[in-house]
Structure formats: structure tokens, C-alpha cells
Design an enzyme around this catalytic site. Structure first.
Site, short mmCIF file in Angstrom:
data_model
loop_
_atom_site.label_atom_id
_atom_site.label_comp_id
_atom_site.label_asym_id
_atom_site.label_seq_id
_atom_site.Cartn_x
_atom_site.Cartn_y
_atom_site.Cartn_z
N ASN A 7 -15.94 -21.01 -37.82
CA ASN A 7 -17.37 -20.69 -37.74
C ASN A 7 -17.77 -19.85 -38.95
O ASN A 7 -16.96 -19.10 -39.48
CB ASN A 7 -17.63 -19.90 -36.45
CG ASN A 7 -19.09 -19.53 -36.27
OD1 ASN A 7 -19.99 -20.36 -36.46
ND2 ASN A 7 -19.36 -18.28 -35.92
N GLY A 59 -29.22 -26.82 -41.37
CA GLY A 59 -28.12 -27.61 -41.93
C GLY A 59 -27.80 -27.34 -43.39
O GLY A 59 -27.19 -28.17 -44.05
N SER A 60 -28.18 -26.18 -43.90
CA SER A 60 -27.89 -25.93 -45.32
C SER A 60 -26.37 -25.75 -45.55
O SER A 60 -25.86 -26.11 -46.61
CB SER A 60 -28.67 -24.72 -45.85
OG SER A 60 -28.17 -23.53 -45.31
N ASN A 61 -25.67 -25.19 -44.56
CA ASN A 61 -24.22 -25.09 -44.70
C ASN A 61 -23.57 -26.48 -44.66
O ASN A 61 -22.62 -26.75 -45.40
CB ASN A 61 -23.62 -24.17 -43.64
CG ASN A 61 -23.73 -22.71 -44.04
OD1 ASN A 61 -23.05 -22.26 -44.96
ND2 ASN A 61 -24.61 -21.96 -43.37
N MET A 107 -25.56 -23.20 -32.51
CA MET A 107 -26.10 -22.07 -31.74
C MET A 107 -25.65 -22.02 -30.29
O MET A 107 -26.15 -21.22 -29.51
CB MET A 107 -27.63 -22.07 -31.81
CG MET A 107 -28.18 -21.91 -33.22
SD MET A 107 -27.49 -20.48 -34.10
CE MET A 107 -28.33 -19.17 -33.23
N HIS A 162 -20.45 -16.90 -40.04
CA HIS A 162 -21.35 -15.91 -39.43
C HIS A 162 -21.96 -15.03 -40.52
O HIS A 162 -21.24 -14.57 -41.41
CB HIS A 162 -20.58 -15.05 -38.42
CG HIS A 162 -21.44 -14.05 -37.73
ND1 HIS A 162 -22.30 -14.39 -36.71
CD2 HIS A 162 -21.62 -12.72 -37.96
CE1 HIS A 162 -22.97 -13.31 -36.32
NE2 HIS A 162 -22.58 -12.29 -37.06
N LYS A 221 -22.71 -28.15 -18.78
CA LYS A 221 -21.89 -27.76 -19.94
C LYS A 221 -20.61 -28.58 -20.06
O LYS A 221 -20.23 -29.02 -21.14
CB LYS A 221 -21.56 -26.26 -19.85
CG LYS A 221 -21.05 -25.71 -21.17
CD LYS A 221 -20.90 -24.21 -21.10
CE LYS A 221 -20.37 -23.64 -22.38
NZ LYS A 221 -21.35 -23.19 -23.34
C1 GRF Z 1 -26.33 -19.41 -41.15
O1 GRF Z 1 -26.84 -18.16 -41.55
C2 GRF Z 1 -25.01 -19.25 -40.41
O2 GRF Z 1 -24.25 -18.19 -40.89
C3 GRF Z 1 -25.47 -18.95 -39.03
O3 GRF Z 1 -26.58 -19.78 -38.82
C4 GRF Z 1 -27.19 -20.07 -40.09
C5 GRF Z 1 -27.22 -21.56 -40.21
O4 GRF Z 1 -27.88 -21.99 -41.36
N1 GRF Z 1 -24.39 -19.16 -38.07
P1 GRF Z 1 -27.87 -23.54 -41.76
O5 GRF Z 1 -28.32 -24.31 -40.54
O6 GRF Z 1 -26.48 -23.88 -42.18
O7 GRF Z 1 -28.85 -23.67 -42.89
#
Ligand code: GRF
Length: 201
Positions: A105, A12-14, A88, A107, A63
């Protein structure tokens, strides 16, 4: 208010970067809900920041049922943009069509290079000298939707998957909030040729 739903599966850092840079700030952007398919750290971050959150266990439903639960939550809150931040799971075509051009998204590679899992590992293994990250709209093909923004990162001679991922992540934390702000400001357009144009001031 421009309303976000963030879908996440892990650290969850993003998500945290969106909380820190945008959530309830002067841009009038708010994360209305965080949804995770597992008991992720992302959910803890939501809780800590008083953001409504849901754990929808993807093992408990098929799903279609699983996604319909997400659709209900998103629709009830009249969400403007769905942000996949380390989510994911692959979304079905039905889900993507339902929210056409409203899902983005992040990536960790310069797409179209190295789509799919372990993008940083793929980049190190291939031996590219520059990698980075990409924010793109989500379509039916994995990591193949229209590209909105990218940031480059040099691959150093002694980089491994982990060290590269760490430096790419710092860039992710910049471009994801930047793109969200641009979309909220109505500055992002997809052309007929599926190129993304960003309106300049
Ligand atoms: C990130 O590297 C993002 O690009 C990828 O999964 C990772 C998620 O990191 N899709 P976080 O959970 O946001 O820390």
C-alpha cells in the site's frame, strides 16, 4: 513476467505512475488487471492503456462476496503482487491472510505518524515540519504493516492540506514504482522482527 493487480478507488495517479514507469517496459512487469470498487478515474486510465479492468460495486455485495470476487480475479491471473494505489476500502483479515506478504500500500505520511484518512490534513494540523509518504506491506492493522520505503517532504510554513498533498504525491509516484521493481527483482525481504531489508547490488 511479474504480474500485478492494482486496486484503486479514485483519481488513479499512482496507477498512472506504474503504467508510465513499469507496465510492459524492459523490467518484465505487467499490470494484468485493475479493480475498483467504484466507477473511478483509475478504471478509465486502465481502459485507455488496454489493461483489463473490473468495477466490482461494493454496495451490491456483502464484504465476503465482494472480496471473493476479487480473489477469483487475482487467482485466475496468477498475480505476483497486489498493489493498493488509493484503494479506500479496508481489506478483511481473511483476504490479507490469503495473500500474505503479497499486498503493498502507498500512504501519504511518514508512518507510523498519521495513519488512516486525511493523512496530509493531520500532518498540517499537528504542525510537523517534515512529512512524506510510505510504501508498506499490508497486514491486519490499518497502515501498520512492515515499512518498505519512505520519502520525506518538507512542510512549508504556508502549506495547507492541498499544497502538501500535491508535493507528497510527486514522491509517491517515485517510490511506489521503485518498490514494485525491487520486489519483482526479488530484492525485498521481511525479517523475523518484521523489518524490511532491501538487498543492494
Ligand atoms: C494517494 O495520496 C495515496 O497515498 C492515498 O490515496 C491517494 C491516491 O491518489 N492512499 P491516486 O488515486 O493514486 O491519484
Amino acid at each position: 513476467m511479474f504480474k500485478l493487480a492494482v486496486l484503486a478507488s479514485g483519481r488513479g495517479s499512482n496507477l498512472q505512475s506504474i503504467i508510465d514507469k513499469l507496465h510492459k517496459g524492459e523490467q518484465d512487469i505487467s499490470i494484468e488487471v485493475v479493480i475498483s470498487n467504484n466507477k473511478s478515474r483509475a478504471l478509465k486510465r486502465a481502459l485507455k492503456n488496454n489493461i483489463e479492468s473490473y468495477h466490482i460495486d461494493d454496495n451490491s455485495y456483502n464484504k465476503e462476496k465482494y472480496e471473493s470476487k476479487i480473489i477469483d480475479i487475482v487467482e485466475e491471473r496468477q498475480i505476483d503482487l497486489i498493489v493498493l494505489a488509493g484503494y479506500m476500502k479496508v481489506l478483511s483479515a481473511k483476504f490479507i491472510n490469503h495473500f500474505r506478504d503479497k499486498i503493498i500500500n502507498i500512504h501519504p505520511s511518514l508512518l507510523p505518524a498519521f495513519p488512516g484518512l486525511d493523512a496530509q490534513k493531520q500532518a498540517v494540523k499537528y504542525g510537523v515540519k517534515i512529512s512524506g509518504c510510505t510504501v508498506h506491506f499490508v497486514n491486519e492493522k490499518i497502515d501498520a504493516g512492515p515499512i518498505i520505503m519512505q520519502a520525506a517532504v518538507e512542510v512549508k510554513y504556508n502549506d495547507d492540506e492541498e499544497s502538501l498533498a500535491k508535493r507528497i504525491l510527486q514522491k509517491e509516484h517515485n517510490i511506489l514504482p521503485e518498490v514494485i521493481e525491487l520486489i519483482a527483482d526479488n530484492k525485498v525481504f521481511i525479517t523475523k522482527n518484521r523489518q524490511v531489508k532491501i538487498k543492494e547490488e
